[in-house]
Motif scaffolding. Structure first.
Motif, short mmCIF file in Angstrom:
data_model
loop_
_atom_site.label_atom_id
_atom_site.label_comp_id
_atom_site.label_asym_id
_atom_site.label_seq_id
_atom_site.Cartn_x
_atom_site.Cartn_y
_atom_site.Cartn_z
N GLY A 193 1.22 -1.14 -0.06
CA GLY A 193 0.34 0.41 0.00
C GLY A 193 0.73 1.37 0.23
N ALA A 194 1.89 0.72 1.37
CA ALA A 194 2.94 2.40 0.41
C ALA A 194 3.08 2.60 -0.95
CB ALA A 194 3.93 1.99 2.00
N LEU A 195 3.46 1.75 -1.46
CA LEU A 195 4.43 2.09 -2.52
C LEU A 195 3.11 2.25 -3.64
CD1 LEU A 195 5.97 1.42 -5.26
CD2 LEU A 195 5.47 -1.01 -5.34
N VAL A 196 2.07 1.61 -3.47
CA VAL A 196 0.99 2.62 -4.32
C VAL A 196 0.49 3.39 -3.87
CG1 VAL A 196 -1.59 1.87 -5.05
CG2 VAL A 196 -0.81 -0.28 -4.28
N ALA A 197 0.74 3.88 -2.75
CA ALA A 197 0.38 5.59 -2.36
C ALA A 197 1.41 6.33 -2.74
CB ALA A 197 0.11 5.25 -1.02
N GLY A 198 2.94 5.80 -3.11
CA GLY A 198 3.55 6.78 -4.03
C GLY A 198 3.93 7.16 -4.86
N LEU A 199 3.53 6.30 -5.40
CA LEU A 199 3.02 6.30 -7.13
C LEU A 199 1.53 6.67 -7.33
CD1 LEU A 199 3.28 2.58 -8.14
CD2 LEU A 199 5.18 4.32 -8.55
N ARG A 200 0.58 6.58 -6.44
CA ARG A 200 -0.25 7.83 -6.88
C ARG A 200 -0.29 9.40 -6.74
NH1 ARG A 200 -3.72 4.36 -9.14
NH2 ARG A 200 -4.63 2.04 -7.93
N ALA A 201 0.25 10.17 -5.76
CA ALA A 201 1.14 11.29 -5.25
C ALA A 201 2.02 11.73 -6.55
CB ALA A 201 1.79 10.99 -4.38
N ALA A 202 2.92 10.40 -7.24
CA ALA A 202 3.39 11.10 -8.06
C ALA A 202 2.50 10.68 -9.64
CB ALA A 202 4.94 10.00 -8.57
N GLY A 203 1.61 10.24 -9.27
CA GLY A 203 0.22 10.94 -10.61
C GLY A 203 -0.36 9.77 -11.64
N ILE A 204 0.63 8.76 -10.67
CA ILE A 204 0.01 6.92 -12.11
C ILE A 204 -0.97 6.54 -11.57
CG2 ILE A 204 1.09 4.84 -12.11
CD1 ILE A 204 2.97 6.89 -12.95
N SER A 205 -1.88 6.71 -12.47
CA SER A 205 -3.21 6.15 -12.85
C SER A 205 -3.57 4.73 -12.45
CB SER A 205 -4.50 7.33 -13.33
OG SER A 205 -4.24 6.20 -14.83
N GLU A 206 -3.15 3.76 -12.98
CA GLU A 206 -3.18 2.69 -13.21
C GLU A 206 -2.04 2.53 -12.59
OE1 GLU A 206 -4.22 -0.64 -16.44
OE2 GLU A 206 -4.28 1.53 -17.15
N ILE A 207 -2.16 1.49 -11.45
CA ILE A 207 -1.31 0.78 -10.62
C ILE A 207 -1.61 -1.23 -11.15
CG2 ILE A 207 -0.29 0.15 -8.64
CD1 ILE A 207 -0.30 2.66 -8.59
N ALA A 208 -0.77 -2.11 -11.54
CA ALA A 208 -0.99 -3.75 -12.04
C ALA A 208 -0.10 -4.18 -10.68
CB ALA A 208 -0.71 -3.95 -13.27
N TRP A 209 -0.55 -5.41 -10.12
CA TRP A 209 0.90 -6.21 -9.32
C TRP A 209 0.97 -7.43 -10.04
CZ3 TRP A 209 0.06 -10.82 -6.62
CH2 TRP A 209 0.83 -11.26 -5.64
N HIS A 210 1.77 -8.03 -10.14
CA HIS A 210 1.93 -9.27 -11.68
C HIS A 210 2.31 -10.72 -10.92
CE1 HIS A 210 4.55 -11.56 -13.94
NE2 HIS A 210 3.24 -11.98 -14.34
N CYS A 211 2.09 -11.70 -10.48
CA CYS A 211 2.35 -13.01 -10.10
C CYS A 211 1.23 -13.87 -10.69
CB CYS A 211 1.74 -13.50 -8.57
SG CYS A 211 2.74 -14.02 -7.79
N CYS A 212 2.71 -14.71 -11.10
CA CYS A 212 2.65 -15.87 -12.11
C CYS A 212 3.01 -17.54 -11.30
CB CYS A 212 3.31 -16.38 -12.93
SG CYS A 212 4.84 -16.13 -13.18
N SER A 213 2.70 -17.36 -9.63
CA SER A 213 2.64 -18.64 -9.20
C SER A 213 1.08 -18.69 -8.37
CB SER A 213 3.22 -18.13 -7.91
OG SER A 213 4.72 -18.04 -8.23
N ALA A 214 0.71 -19.55 -7.83
CA ALA A 214 -0.48 -20.18 -7.26
C ALA A 214 -0.74 -19.27 -5.87
CB ALA A 214 -1.07 -21.71 -7.38
N GLY A 215 -1.76 -18.69 -5.25
CA GLY A 215 -1.76 -18.09 -4.02
C GLY A 215 -1.83 -16.84 -4.11
N ILE A 216 -2.16 -16.13 -5.47
CA ILE A 216 -2.72 -14.79 -5.25
C ILE A 216 -3.23 -13.72 -4.40
CG2 ILE A 216 -3.62 -12.88 -6.43
CD1 ILE A 216 -2.02 -14.22 -7.56
N PRO A 217 -2.59 -13.07 -3.20
CA PRO A 217 -3.90 -12.60 -2.14
C PRO A 217 -4.22 -11.83 -2.34
CG PRO A 217 -1.35 -11.78 -2.75
CD PRO A 217 -1.88 -12.61 -3.36
#
Length: 331
Positions: A193-217
């Motif tokens: 969440g801290a990383l997402v918040a920093g990116l939002r503050a920098a003007g990034i409007s679309e943030i993706a999270w990628h993982c190709c392993s089982a067990g997506i949280p």
């Protein structure tokens, strides 16, 4: 339906790879990651290149916290700077949508080591320092990219291949005899969440999270404010199906890795991927129009271990599958 690549590709020609990705995925251009250029250009090398006020060094095969940055750390940062220059030169004021993929805090906590040898994951204070440094550094990078290329729409991809293992307590200690304790999902979500918040503050409007392993949280991603979850559909468990459907119905983006990448140069055709997509949509029980509006077709994972010719063919087939999906599902 949008289509894009995950990031890692074969070869060492960044400008050429960027041009190829622009050709294959004009609506969502993925910035290439080329680990063949060495450890400074792989997922961890790129990650440490974005850290602020946290010196690191490369000791044998491991990145470690250090008193001062060594030659490898300086090279990682210089490589990233050259890549940014190449992106700016290539785009030349174009109004493109470009996706940048960089290591997330959980995977970096596994792959960055303390001076005594254990992973940063093992130390609460160090883990927090690394997460904070990463969030600050990536926010600075995002702000720079927006300043240098104002016509570009930037999508940020947080790469977290190790996240499920971190949360489940499956990461081995330095000796290999034990496992680190599972990281509490709320703590892990705080770092994300801290990383997402920093990116939002920098003007990034679309943030993706990628993982190709089982067990997506799924809950952690929702709480952290992530827009897109990018997954390998082959890893979906029964419990994931309802979560994935809910994710789409919440009008969030779902990256669907429909082209298996585990077998080198085994290119999946557009028709094969379309069949997999149609089957998944039926299983999820969602409105087909929602799947095309919110879905993003991708390879299941990176293609760095493939030949350049096969990787290029696979990217073209992913893009074609997205076109077919629009024809089949949008009506």
């Amino acid at each position: 339906m949008r289509a894009t690549g995950i990031g890692s590709l074969p070869g060492d020609d960044f400008s050429g790879a960027l041009a190829a990705m622009g050709e294959s995925f004009p609506s969502l251009v993925p910035v290439p990651e080329l680990p063949a250029r060495g450890p400074v250009a792989g997922i961890i090398g790129r990650g440490v290149a974005t850290l602020t006020e946290l010196p690191v060094e490369l000791d044998a095969a491991d990145w470690r916290v250090a008193d001062a940055p060594d030659r490898a750390a300086r090279s990682a940062r210089a490589t990233l700077r050259r890549d940014i220059d190449d992106i700016e030169e290539s785009l030349a004021g174009e109004a493109a949508t470009v996706k940048v993929g960089l290591c997330g805090p959980l995977t970096l906590a596994v792959s960055l080591h303390l001076r005594r040898g254990e992973a940063v994951l093992d130390d609460l204070s160090a883990r927090r320092d690394v997460a904070d440094s990463l969030a600050a550094g990536q926010a600075e990078l995002a702000a720079e990219l927006r300043r240098r290329m104002p016509a570009v729409t930037w999508v940020w991809q947080i790469d977290e291949p190790a996240a499920p293992a971190v949360l489940a307590g499956r990461i081995p200690t330095q000796s290999g005899l034990h496992r680190y304790e599972p990281l509490d999902v709320h703590v892990a979500g705080g770092h994300t969440g801290a990383l997402v918040a920093g990116l939002r503050a920098a003007g990034i409007s679309e943030i993706a999270w990628h993982c190709c392993s089982a067990g997506i949280p799924w809950r952690m991603l929702a709480d952290a404010g992530v827009d897109d979850a990018m997954i390998d559909v082959a890893t979906l468990r029964t419990a994931d199906l309802d979560r994935a459907a809910e994710w789409l119905e919440a009008r969030k983006g779902l990256g669907l890795g429909l082209a298996p990448t585990g077998v080198r140069d085994a290119v999946s055709s557009a028709d094969e991927m379309l069949d997999r997509l149609l089957g998944l949509v039926r299983t999820l029980g969602v409105d087909p129009g929602l799947a095309t509006a919110q879905g993003i077709l991708t390879p299941a994972c990176g293609l760095a271990g493939w030949s350049q010719a096969a990787a290029s063919r696979q990217c073209s087939q992913v893009a074609r599958a997205a076109e077919l999906a629009d024809e089949q599902l949008s009506g």
